[in-house]
Design a protein around this motif. Sequence first.
Motif, mmCIF file in Angstrom:
data_model
loop_
_atom_site.group_PDB
_atom_site.id
_atom_site.type_symbol
_atom_site.label_atom_id
_atom_site.label_comp_id
_atom_site.label_asym_id
_atom_site.label_seq_id
_atom_site.Cartn_x
_atom_site.Cartn_y
_atom_site.Cartn_z
ATOM 1 N N ILE A 1 35.741 41.470 33.922
ATOM 2 C CA ILE A 1 36.866 42.148 34.586
ATOM 3 C C ILE A 1 37.957 42.360 33.535
ATOM 4 N N ASP A 2 38.407 43.604 33.411
ATOM 5 C CA ASP A 2 39.474 43.895 32.452
ATOM 6 C C ASP A 2 40.814 43.386 32.969
ATOM 7 N N VAL A 3 41.615 42.853 32.066
ATOM 8 C CA VAL A 3 42.969 42.407 32.401
ATOM 9 C C VAL A 3 43.927 43.388 31.720
ATOM 10 N N VAL A 4 44.835 43.970 32.523
ATOM 11 C CA VAL A 4 45.643 45.098 32.047
ATOM 12 C C VAL A 4 47.121 44.715 31.956
ATOM 13 N N ASN A 5 47.789 45.192 30.910
ATOM 14 C CA ASN A 5 49.245 45.065 30.816
ATOM 15 C C ASN A 5 49.843 46.230 31.621
ATOM 16 N N PRO A 6 50.539 45.960 32.725
ATOM 17 C CA PRO A 6 50.983 47.055 33.601
ATOM 18 C C PRO A 6 52.150 47.875 33.046
ATOM 19 N N ALA A 7 52.771 47.383 31.965
ATOM 20 C CA ALA A 7 53.847 48.179 31.353
ATOM 21 C C ALA A 7 53.285 49.200 30.383
ATOM 22 N N THR A 8 52.113 48.896 29.795
ATOM 23 C CA THR A 8 51.536 49.801 28.798
ATOM 24 C C THR A 8 50.208 50.402 29.256
ATOM 25 N N GLU A 9 49.640 49.854 30.299
ATOM 26 C CA GLU A 9 48.330 50.239 30.833
ATOM 27 C C GLU A 9 47.190 49.908 29.871
ATOM 28 N N GLU A 10 47.475 49.072 28.864
ATOM 29 C CA GLU A 10 46.428 48.688 27.911
ATOM 30 C C GLU A 10 45.635 47.495 28.431
ATOM 31 N N VAL A 11 44.348 47.493 28.105
ATOM 32 C CA VAL A 11 43.507 46.323 28.420
ATOM 33 C C VAL A 11 43.816 45.260 27.367
ATOM 34 N N ILE A 12 44.263 44.077 27.840
ATOM 35 C CA ILE A 12 44.632 43.044 26.858
ATOM 36 C C ILE A 12 43.603 41.916 26.778
ATOM 37 N N ALA A 13 42.714 41.855 27.739
ATOM 38 C CA ALA A 13 41.683 40.810 27.707
ATOM 39 C C ALA A 13 40.611 41.182 28.706
ATOM 40 N N SER A 14 39.555 40.422 28.697
ATOM 41 C CA SER A 14 38.544 40.606 29.738
ATOM 42 C C SER A 14 38.002 39.229 30.115
ATOM 43 N N ILE A 15 37.807 39.040 31.426
ATOM 44 C CA ILE A 15 37.389 37.722 31.909
ATOM 45 C C ILE A 15 36.043 37.830 32.624
ATOM 46 N N HIS A 16 35.458 36.681 32.882
ATOM 47 C CA HIS A 16 34.169 36.667 33.580
ATOM 48 C C HIS A 16 34.378 36.782 35.083
ATOM 49 N N ALA A 17 33.544 37.589 35.718
ATOM 50 C CA ALA A 17 33.524 37.623 37.181
ATOM 51 C C ALA A 17 32.608 36.485 37.617
ATOM 52 N N GLY A 18 33.216 35.397 38.084
ATOM 53 C CA GLY A 18 32.441 34.203 38.426
ATOM 54 C C GLY A 18 31.506 34.444 39.594
ATOM 55 N N THR A 19 30.509 33.582 39.696
ATOM 56 C CA THR A 19 29.522 33.675 40.777
ATOM 57 C C THR A 19 29.641 32.429 41.661
ATOM 58 N N ALA A 20 28.911 32.469 42.774
ATOM 59 C CA ALA A 20 28.883 31.292 43.648
ATOM 60 C C ALA A 20 28.318 30.100 42.872
ATOM 61 N N GLY A 21 27.371 30.361 41.978
ATOM 62 C CA GLY A 21 26.782 29.292 41.165
ATOM 63 C C GLY A 21 27.827 28.653 40.254
#
Length: 501
Positions: free
Chosen positions: A45-65
Motif C-alpha cells: 500500500i502506497d503512503v502519500v504525502n498529502p501536501a505534495t501528492e508524492e509517494v513517500i513509502a510503501s507498507i505491507h497489506a497484512g493478512t489474517a495470517g
Amino acid sequence: MTTTQHEAFTVHRPADPVVVPLPLPPAGHFIAGAFVPGSADSPRIDVVNPATEEVIASIHAGTAGDVDTAVAAAVEAQKSWRNTTPKERADVLNLIANIIEANRAAFEAIESANTGKPPAVAEDDVTSTIDTFRFMAGASRTLTSMAGGDYATDHTSVILREPVGVVGVITPWNYPLLMAAWKIAPILAAGNSIVLKPSEQTPLSTLKLAEVLAGRIPDGILNVVTGQGRIVGQRLSEHPDIALVALTGSVTSGQAVAETAGRSVKRVHLELGGKAPVVVFPDADLQAAAAGVRNAGFWNAGQDCGAACRVLVHEAVAEEFTRYLVNEVGTLVVGAPDSGADVEIGPMISRAHFERVKESLADARAAGLTIALGGSVLEGTGYFIEPTVITDVPSRAPIATHEIFGPVVTVETFSSTEEAVRRANESPYGLSASVWTRDSSLTLRVPKQLDFGTVWVNSHLVLACEVPWGGFKGSGYGRDLSLYALDDYSRTKHVMINHGA
Ligand code: NAD
C-alpha cells in the motif's frame, strides 16, 4: 464594526524546498519485538504525502495470517506481563515517554510528511503523546480495588482488578501517533498486551514507534500489523484470543467492528465521529467565542472529531458574531508544513477525503446556503481546501448534521435557551460541545442538558490526560484518557473465601 476584507486564501509552499531525507521506519509488521516481512504474496500500500501528492513509502497489506502470528506473540507476552507490578509497568511507560522525547524531531517530521499537518500541530501531538505515557505511568500506580469485606456470614470477599488479556487496537489517520498513544498507554499500564493496526493511510509514526522501542520493552507486549481495515481490522475483531477491540474511527467502522466482535461476545471500546455544537448565548464574549472557533474549528484543518464545527448562535447577536468569526477565520494561513512556522492549515489527508469535502461544499452551494468565507478547493498540488464559514444555515441542513471533517464551520441561529439545547442535541453524534456565556446560571444548567461526553464552557477542544474523553450516542462508548480508560481496559474479579469453622 466592519468585516475585514481578507486576501484570497493561497497555499503557502516552500520557496526552495530543502530535501531532508525522512527518518522512515522499516516496512513490515512488528511482531514479538522485531520487524518481519509481510506474507510473500501480500500486496503493498502506497503512503502519500498529502501536501505534495508524492509517494513517500510503501507498507505491507497484512493478512489474517499475519494477525494470527501477532496475536500468538501477544498471548505469549501476556503470560509474564500480566504478573508485573504496577511499578514495573510504570517504569516501561516512562521509558517509552523518554524514548519518544529523545526521537521527537523524527516523529514530528514523519507525522507532518504523512498527514500534511503544520509543524505546530505535529509538535503538539508529540508533546501530548509523551504526556499520555507519563500520566498513565503514574495513574496506574494509584489504582485500587474496592476494599474487601464480609458480605455473607463467614465469607470474606476480595475484589481483584485484572488485565483483560490481549487487546486489538485500530487507529485513525488524523492524529496517528497520539491516537495510538491514547490506546497503548492505558492498555499496557493495565497489564494487557496489544496487536495494533494503524490507518493504512498513516502507518509511519506507529512503525517508527515500534522501531525505537524494539529491544527496549518486553518483546510481544506491543505488536503492529499494517494493512486494510476490512482484512486486518476484521481479523482483530473476530480473533478468539483477543479479549477486547478498541477502535478510534468512523461510525461505519465502529459498527463493523462491534458487529463482528459481537459474534464472540468480545468487549468493544469505540471512539467514533463527532459534530460538535458551539452554543453562543447573547451575553457571551463574542470576540472570544469567534477566536475559540477559529482555533478549535480549524485545528488540524478541521480533521478532528471534537472540532468546533457547528455554531448555534442567538439570533440577537448572530450578525455581530458572524462578522467577528469571518474576520478571525480570514486570517488563517494555509500551506504545506515546510513552508513556514506561520502555517496553520494543512491539506486534507487524501484525494478521496478532499473529494468528499469538495462535494459537501458543492451541495451547500446548490442548496443556496450563504458562503460567507472560502467555500472552494485551492488549485494546484496537494489536497488543500479554503477555510470556510457558511451562515444562515437552516435547522437540519445536511452540512450541519453530518461530519465534514474539514475546514468548514456552519452557523445556525436560535431564539431561546430551550431551542438551543434541543437543536444541539438533535444530532446523531454525542462526542463534545461547547457553551459560550457570561451568565453563571447557564454554566452548569445547560451542560447538564447537553447529550455530549465533553462539554466546555467558554472554551473548546482543551484536553488533559486527567479527564476522560469519549462520546455518547453515535460517537461510541468507552473512555480514553484518565482513570476511566484504565478501568475500561481492566476486568473485575470477585474472590470469596469461606473461613467458617
Ligand atoms: P476510518 O473509520 O475510515 O478508519 C479508522 C480505522 O478503522 C482505520 O485503521 C481503518 O483501516 C479501520 N477500519 C476501517 N474499516 C474497518 C472494518 N470494517 N473493520 C475494522 N477496522 C476497520 O476512520 P478515519 O477516516 O481513519 O478517521 C476519521 C474518523 O475517526 C472520523 O469519523 C473521526 O471523527 C473519527 N475519530 C474519532 C476520535 C474520537 O476520539 N472519538 C478521534 C479521532 C478520529
